[in-house]
Design a protein around this motif. Sequence first.
Motif, mmCIF file in Angstrom:
data_model
loop_
_atom_site.group_PDB
_atom_site.id
_atom_site.type_symbol
_atom_site.label_atom_id
_atom_site.label_comp_id
_atom_site.label_asym_id
_atom_site.label_seq_id
_atom_site.Cartn_x
_atom_site.Cartn_y
_atom_site.Cartn_z
ATOM 1 N N PRO A 37 0.780 -1.238 -0.153
ATOM 2 C CA PRO A 37 0.285 0.090 -0.045
ATOM 3 C C PRO A 37 0.822 1.301 0.108
ATOM 4 O O PRO A 37 0.366 2.174 -0.696
ATOM 5 N N ALA A 38 2.026 1.151 0.607
ATOM 6 C CA ALA A 38 2.746 2.607 0.732
ATOM 7 C C ALA A 38 3.048 3.033 -0.597
ATOM 8 O O ALA A 38 3.182 4.183 -0.796
ATOM 9 N N MET A 39 3.710 1.980 -1.453
ATOM 10 C CA MET A 39 4.160 2.158 -2.727
ATOM 11 C C MET A 39 2.979 3.006 -3.857
ATOM 12 O O MET A 39 3.055 3.552 -4.654
ATOM 13 N N LYS A 40 2.076 2.287 -3.428
ATOM 14 C CA LYS A 40 0.619 2.398 -4.271
ATOM 15 C C LYS A 40 -0.268 3.625 -3.664
ATOM 16 O O LYS A 40 -1.143 4.013 -4.477
ATOM 17 N N ALA A 41 0.125 4.331 -2.720
ATOM 18 C CA ALA A 41 -0.745 5.455 -2.169
ATOM 19 C C ALA A 41 -0.705 6.508 -3.045
ATOM 20 O O ALA A 41 0.467 6.996 -3.608
#
Length: 205
Positions: A37-41
Amino acid sequence: MADLTLYTNPMSRGRIARWMVEETGQPYEAVILPFGPAMKAVEYRALNPMGKVPAVRHGDVVITECAAICAYLADTFPEARLAPPNNARGNYYRWLFFAAGPLEAAVSNRSLGFEVPDERRRMIGYGSFEDVMDTLEIAVTTNPFVAGQAFTAADVYVGSHIGWGLQFGSIDKRPAFVDYLERVTDRPAYRQAKKKDDEAMQEER
């Protein structure tokens, strides 16, 4: 706060960017992004719409793609002498983008089990895996470094690909590749980058 920020993950191509940033000798902040999720936020996709690392922010400038990061940092910090003079950049550009194009594509396809049929080699940029390996050997044996007599940002990028390829068996273990890798990684910046990424990887586990 440092004017230079590296967004990375130690188990990614971010290791290339970390090495390159260390070669510049500039202070920087490293932001470690876990996969998921952090990279796709939304916040990170504003920097890199691909939702991948690495990315570098330098003031208001954002750079993604490792070859571009290497070229940008070499030009932006000329005092580090990581690019040849403008009138001597033929091999520098040639091998930097050979690694970003034919080399990465050929190695990735081989790792995924895809072999280009002989009759379709003209349809794909790299032709064949064997052609790429033979050409890579020319790149690392014609001169001590791929751009000539001096280490450059192109060696960070080419050396990283060869290092991973030898480690994971996706590149032929030719003596020329082993010798070249030893030359380009015998540098304080490489050792410092590796130490920081290895430490970050332990923290991620």
